[in-house]
Design a protein around this motif. Structure first.
Motif, PDB file in Angstrom:
ATOM      1  N   VAL A 340       0.661  -1.157  -0.107  1.00 36.93           N
ATOM      2  CA  VAL A 340       0.099   0.135   0.082  1.00 36.93           C
ATOM      3  C   VAL A 340       0.975   1.315   0.080  1.00 36.93           C
ATOM      4  O   VAL A 340       0.835   2.359  -0.683  1.00 36.93           O
ATOM      5  N   LEU A 341       1.883   1.472   0.853  1.00 38.90           N
ATOM      6  CA  LEU A 341       2.744   2.226   0.843  1.00 38.90           C
ATOM      7  C   LEU A 341       3.439   2.642  -0.279  1.00 38.90           C
ATOM      8  O   LEU A 341       3.850   3.736  -0.871  1.00 38.90           O
ATOM      9  N   ARG A 342       4.064   1.522  -0.824  1.00 38.42           N
ATOM     10  CA  ARG A 342       4.850   1.568  -2.243  1.00 38.42           C
ATOM     11  C   ARG A 342       4.131   2.117  -3.348  1.00 38.42           C
ATOM     12  O   ARG A 342       4.354   2.845  -4.023  1.00 38.42           O
ATOM     13  N   ARG A 343       2.896   1.495  -3.460  1.00 36.71           N
ATOM     14  CA  ARG A 343       2.109   1.517  -4.819  1.00 36.71           C
ATOM     15  C   ARG A 343       0.932   2.479  -4.976  1.00 36.71           C
ATOM     16  O   ARG A 343       0.614   3.184  -5.804  1.00 36.71           O
ATOM     17  N   SER A 344       0.325   2.782  -3.782  1.00 33.12           N
ATOM     18  CA  SER A 344      -0.812   3.640  -3.805  1.00 33.12           C
ATOM     19  C   SER A 344      -0.805   4.911  -4.335  1.00 33.12           C
ATOM     20  O   SER A 344       0.253   5.754  -4.147  1.00 33.12           O
ATOM     21  N   ALA A 345      -1.564   5.354  -5.293  1.00 29.50           N
ATOM     22  CA  ALA A 345      -1.478   6.794  -6.071  1.00 29.50           C
ATOM     23  C   ALA A 345      -1.526   7.952  -5.041  1.00 29.50           C
ATOM     24  O   ALA A 345      -0.743   8.803  -4.921  1.00 29.50           O
ATOM     25  N   GLN A 346      -2.462   7.831  -4.232  1.00 32.28           N
ATOM     26  CA  GLN A 346      -2.711   8.781  -3.035  1.00 32.28           C
ATOM     27  C   GLN A 346      -3.366   7.828  -1.979  1.00 32.28           C
ATOM     28  O   GLN A 346      -3.840   6.808  -2.067  1.00 32.28           O
ATOM     29  N   LEU A 347      -2.982   8.210  -0.673  1.00 30.77           N
ATOM     30  CA  LEU A 347      -3.116   7.601   0.535  1.00 30.77           C
ATOM     31  C   LEU A 347      -3.660   8.200   1.843  1.00 30.77           C
ATOM     32  O   LEU A 347      -3.407   9.307   2.145  1.00 30.77           O
ATOM     33  N   VAL A 348      -4.718   7.741   2.311  1.00 33.89           N
ATOM     34  CA  VAL A 348      -5.431   8.056   3.837  1.00 33.89           C
ATOM     35  C   VAL A 348      -5.104   6.820   4.686  1.00 33.89           C
ATOM     36  O   VAL A 348      -5.358   5.925   4.574  1.00 33.89           O
ATOM     37  N   LEU A 349      -4.144   7.002   5.680  1.00 38.71           N
ATOM     38  CA  LEU A 349      -3.831   6.128   6.671  1.00 38.71           C
ATOM     39  C   LEU A 349      -4.566   6.275   7.887  1.00 38.71           C
ATOM     40  O   LEU A 349      -4.111   7.369   8.525  1.00 38.71           O
ATOM     41  N   ASP A 350      -5.293   5.102   8.456  1.00 42.95           N
ATOM     42  CA  ASP A 350      -6.083   5.548   9.642  1.00 42.95           C
ATOM     43  C   ASP A 350      -5.955   4.397  10.674  1.00 42.95           C
ATOM     44  O   ASP A 350      -5.442   3.337  10.137  1.00 42.95           O
ATOM     45  N   ALA A 351      -6.230   4.690  11.835  1.00 40.71           N
ATOM     46  CA  ALA A 351      -6.476   3.441  12.882  1.00 40.71           C
ATOM     47  C   ALA A 351      -5.278   2.493  12.799  1.00 40.71           C
ATOM     48  O   ALA A 351      -4.204   2.885  13.304  1.00 40.71           O
ATOM     49  N   ASP A 352      -5.728   1.113  12.432  1.00 45.49           N
ATOM     50  CA  ASP A 352      -4.808   0.227  12.621  1.00 45.49           C
ATOM     51  C   ASP A 352      -3.654   0.311  11.632  1.00 45.49           C
ATOM     52  O   ASP A 352      -2.447  -0.226  11.759  1.00 45.49           O
ATOM     53  N   GLY A 353      -3.879   0.897  10.600  1.00 46.20           N
ATOM     54  CA  GLY A 353      -2.819   1.350   9.636  1.00 46.20           C
ATOM     55  C   GLY A 353      -1.686   2.191  10.470  1.00 46.20           C
ATOM     56  O   GLY A 353      -0.314   2.080  10.212  1.00 46.20           O
ATOM     57  N   LEU A 354      -2.083   3.045  11.393  1.00 44.06           N
ATOM     58  CA  LEU A 354      -1.099   3.856  12.040  1.00 44.06           C
ATOM     59  C   LEU A 354      -0.532   2.994  13.008  1.00 44.06           C
ATOM     60  O   LEU A 354       0.789   3.246  13.508  1.00 44.06           O
ATOM     61  N   ASN A 355      -1.067   2.213  13.639  1.00 44.14           N
ATOM     62  CA  ASN A 355      -0.700   1.192  14.527  1.00 44.14           C
ATOM     63  C   ASN A 355       0.665   0.691  14.205  1.00 44.14           C
ATOM     64  O   ASN A 355       1.769   0.260  14.748  1.00 44.14           O
ATOM     65  N   ALA A 356       0.208   0.003  12.970  1.00 46.31           N
ATOM     66  CA  ALA A 356       1.331  -1.034  12.225  1.00 46.31           C
ATOM     67  C   ALA A 356       2.399   0.162  11.953  1.00 46.31           C
ATOM     68  O   ALA A 356       3.516  -0.500  12.114  1.00 46.31           O
ATOM     69  N   LEU A 357       2.243   1.265  11.676  1.00 45.87           N
ATOM     70  CA  LEU A 357       3.215   2.190  11.251  1.00 45.87           C
ATOM     71  C   LEU A 357       4.061   2.468  12.338  1.00 45.87           C
ATOM     72  O   LEU A 357       5.448   2.441  12.316  1.00 45.87           O
ATOM     73  N   ALA A 358       3.555   2.605  13.623  1.00 51.82           N
ATOM     74  CA  ALA A 358       4.340   2.855  14.782  1.00 51.82           C
ATOM     75  C   ALA A 358       5.329   1.704  15.271  1.00 51.82           C
ATOM     76  O   ALA A 358       6.175   2.078  15.902  1.00 51.82           O
ATOM     77  N   GLN A 359       5.085   0.631  14.900  1.00 50.61           N
ATOM     78  CA  GLN A 359       5.658  -0.637  15.211  1.00 50.61           C
ATOM     79  C   GLN A 359       6.712  -1.146  14.403  1.00 50.61           C
ATOM     80  O   GLN A 359       7.457  -1.932  14.577  1.00 50.61           O
ATOM     81  N   ASP A 360       6.991  -0.417  13.275  1.00 47.49           N
ATOM     82  CA  ASP A 360       7.958  -0.990  12.095  1.00 47.49           C
ATOM     83  C   ASP A 360       8.391   0.177  11.609  1.00 47.49           C
ATOM     84  O   ASP A 360       8.117   0.998  10.761  1.00 47.49           O
ATOM     85  N   ASP A 361       9.667   0.182  11.685  1.00 47.27           N
ATOM     86  CA  ASP A 361      10.545   1.364  11.120  1.00 47.27           C
ATOM     87  C   ASP A 361      10.629   1.318   9.690  1.00 47.27           C
ATOM     88  O   ASP A 361      10.888   2.445   8.792  1.00 47.27           O
ATOM     89  N   ARG A 362      10.555   0.275   9.067  1.00 45.74           N
ATOM     90  CA  ARG A 362      10.479   0.101   7.535  1.00 45.74           C
ATOM     91  C   ARG A 362       9.054   0.763   6.953  1.00 45.74           C
ATOM     92  O   ARG A 362       9.509   1.431   5.899  1.00 45.74           O
ATOM     93  N   LEU A 363       8.219   0.505   7.433  1.00 50.04           N
ATOM     94  CA  LEU A 363       7.167   1.215   7.313  1.00 50.04           C
ATOM     95  C   LEU A 363       7.035   2.862   7.321  1.00 50.04           C
ATOM     96  O   LEU A 363       6.582   3.417   6.315  1.00 50.04           O
ATOM     97  N   LYS A 364       7.638   3.142   8.436  1.00 53.82           N
ATOM     98  CA  LYS A 364       7.952   4.687   8.588  1.00 53.82           C
ATOM     99  C   LYS A 364       8.693   5.114   7.383  1.00 53.82           C
ATOM    100  O   LYS A 364       8.446   6.279   6.986  1.00 53.82           O
ATOM    101  N   ALA A 365       9.845   4.524   7.062  1.00 53.04           N
ATOM    102  CA  ALA A 365      10.523   4.948   6.136  1.00 53.04           C
ATOM    103  C   ALA A 365       9.793   5.004   4.685  1.00 53.04           C
ATOM    104  O   ALA A 365       9.841   5.809   3.776  1.00 53.04           O
ATOM    105  N   GLY A 366       8.935   3.676   4.379  1.00 54.29           N
ATOM    106  CA  GLY A 366       8.052   3.664   3.332  1.00 54.29           C
ATOM    107  C   GLY A 366       7.182   4.901   3.068  1.00 54.29           C
ATOM    108  O   GLY A 366       6.848   5.408   2.170  1.00 54.29           O
ATOM    109  N   LEU A 367       6.653   5.514   4.234  1.00 57.52           N
ATOM    110  CA  LEU A 367       5.595   6.585   4.202  1.00 57.52           C
ATOM    111  C   LEU A 367       6.565   7.831   4.025  1.00 57.52           C
ATOM    112  O   LEU A 367       6.105   8.574   3.119  1.00 57.52           O
ATOM    113  N   ARG A 368       7.634   8.002   4.447  1.00 61.40           N
ATOM    114  CA  ARG A 368       8.348   9.195   4.188  1.00 61.40           C
ATOM    115  C   ARG A 368       8.769   9.217   2.710  1.00 61.40           C
ATOM    116  O   ARG A 368       8.888  10.205   2.037  1.00 61.40           O
ATOM    117  N   GLN A 369       9.131   8.085   2.143  1.00 58.98           N
ATOM    118  CA  GLN A 369       9.636   7.946   0.800  1.00 58.98           C
ATOM    119  C   GLN A 369       8.418   8.499  -0.287  1.00 58.98           C
ATOM    120  O   GLN A 369       8.829   8.745  -1.426  1.00 58.98           O
TER     121      GLN A 369
END
Length: 498
Positions: A340-369
């Protein structure tokens, strides 16, 4: 003097900037600011309680007390029965407030150091109490003595006018100086007159409940034309963009929204597909051209509208979609997030998507990219924001503007920090504080509706930041307009979107 309404884009300044503005304004005026503030207070007091038989001014130890003394002077001259209770000996007042005391005393204003107990007991709703205890100067929990004065104000039957900010309220955050357990120790004003510029705490946290109707006396400060160039820390949220009007259009003209979430009951002992269904319903009713629901349970649901298509997320062309991810996703959303982070044209990240983000540095990097090439919006509530910032909910709430901006800069995306006075910001943007909405939104599922609404606005061609501003304002306004006799539920909220 102007009424502060939620329909205008007012600049908002924190305390340190207000102090700088005070210095600049005082240097350019022949009339002391305290005298101007006192006159404005007296004018509003007379408008609030034109038939008052008694006006009690509770005056504190600083310049806010001086404002109250100046107001008492004018009200006394206008023939009103005024009693000032001064917390400290006059000799202990700062010079401007001491000068105000001298002026009031010379004019014959009744000033004592204690409560006029019998007088207060006789006050009625047509009378007036003026809170001139602390204003914006307080930073610490209220002393025992100050608590007694605040309780006296709140127990008074008269209307209450607070000067600059209700005593007990942190003007920069809207939090209570004594903490949440001390809600009774904040003055509950019917109206608040604030000076020079709006303060963020009047629109966030407990500020909206404690302040009542807000008024602004600028003391000649304007954002242009004065030579004063201090930028505001925020603006009240008045969205600048509008929905595009297309006559020659088809369903593809209004954008495609995909909602990915909804974990199965077997995986969590609690079905969470409803959250994803609510987000999809919101996107649909908000006018997205096509809405696709991808449940992580792997099964279709009968609770979704027949207008919503259902498809497994693996079969979606994410590069062409405006994706809302995380609503009710549970643990299952973690495996979806990298794609989802790599491919979505535009993205709204909510709820459990944010919880997953908080637990994984790779996902955080993916959002920044993703940054500006693939616009993203995250919609944390204070606890989710605290997890992302490795801080506490208290720290987030004590400086919501800073917390939201830190998230935006850290993850290079638009941030919607939810709560009383939702903050919307993005890298390079001045934050906006939303003024619509009320406690009715504190029911399950309304956050999912907001996520779907933001996704629809982005799909309709509006930038991520402005889409978030529009959606938050509309979401709150629906709650403000909700019929009193009807319960607000998330599903009904989604159905009322347009």
């Amino acid at each position: 003097m102007q009424k502060l309404s939620n329909t205008s884009a007012w600049p908002v300044y924190e305390r340190d900037s207000i102090r700088c503005l005070e210095t600049q304004l005082q240097g350019s005026s022949s009339t002391p600011l305290m005298q101007q503030a006192g006159l404005a207070t007296a004018q509003l007091a007379l408008a609030m309680a034109p038939h008052a038989q008694r006006i009690w001014v509770a005056a504190g130890p600083g310049n806010n007390g001086g404002d109250g003394l100046e107001a008492a002077l004018h009200l006394h001259r206008w023939g009103k029965s005024v009693h000032v209770s001064l917390m400290v000996p006059a000799a202990n007042l700062p010079p401007p407030a001491h000068a105000a005391w001298l002026r009031a005393q010379k004019a014959g204003v009744r000033i004592t150091s204690d409560f006029p107990t019998e007088w207060l007991a006789e006050m009625v709703p047509q009378d007036l109490c003026i809170d001139a205890l602390l204003g914006i100067g307080a930073t610490r929990p209220l002393s025992a003595g100050m608590q007694t004065w605040v309780k006296a104000i709140n127990q008074c039957k008269a209307k209450v006018l607070a000067i600059d900010a209700p005593t007990g309220l942190a003007p920069d955050s809207g939090q209570l100086l004594g903490g949440p357990k001390d809600a009774a120790l904040c003055v509950q004003a019917d109206q608040t007159l604030t000076f020079i510029a709006a303060k963020p705490g009047l629109f966030m946290g407990h500020g909206r409940d404690a302040s009542g109707q807000l008024w602004l006396e600028s003391l000649r400060h304007t954002s242009t034309g004065t030579g004063i160039t201090i930028p505001p820390q925020a603006w009240l949220n008045r969205p600048q963009a509008s929905l595009p009007k297309r006559h020659a259009s088809h369903k593809g003209s209004h954008g495609d929204v995909a909602v990915i979430g909804g974990m199965a009951m077997a995986a969590s002992e609690m079905g969470m597909t409803g959250a994803a269904v609510l987000a999809a319903s919101a996107a649909l009713h908000a006018g997205a051209g096509r809405v696709i629901l991808s449940l992580l349970s792997g099964q279709a649901t009968q609770s979704a509208s027949p207008d919503v298509m259902q498809r497994e997320w693996q079969h979606l062309d994410l590069e062409k979609l405006h994706v809302v991810c995380g609503c009710g996703g549970g643990q299952a959303v973690q495996s979806v997030m990298p794609a989802v982070l790599r491919r979505s044209a535009q993205l709204v990240l909510d709820a459990d998507g944010l919880n997953a983000l908080a637990q994984d540095d790779r996902l955080k990097a993916g959002l920044r990219q993703r940054a500006s090439a693939q616009p993203s919006v995250i919609t944390p509530h204070p606890l989710e924001a605290a997890r992302l910032l490795h801080s506490s909910t208290t720290q987030v709430q004590n400086d919501r503007l800073k917390a939201a901006q830190n998230l935006a800069d850290r993850f290079q995306c638009t941030v919607v920090l939810k709560g009383s006075g939702t903050v919307i910001t993005a890298p390079g943007q001045t934050p906006r504080i939303n003024t619509t909405g009320n406690g009715r939104l504190a029911v399950g599922g309304t956050g999912d509706v907001l996520a779907g609404l933001i996704g629809a606005r982005m799909a309709q061609g509006i930038s991520a930041f402005e889409a978030a501003c529009i959606a938050v304002a509309q979401h709150g306004q629906l709650a403000d307009d909700w019929p009193e006799a009807h319960a607000l539920t998330a599903s009904r909220l989604a159905e009322r979107l347009t």
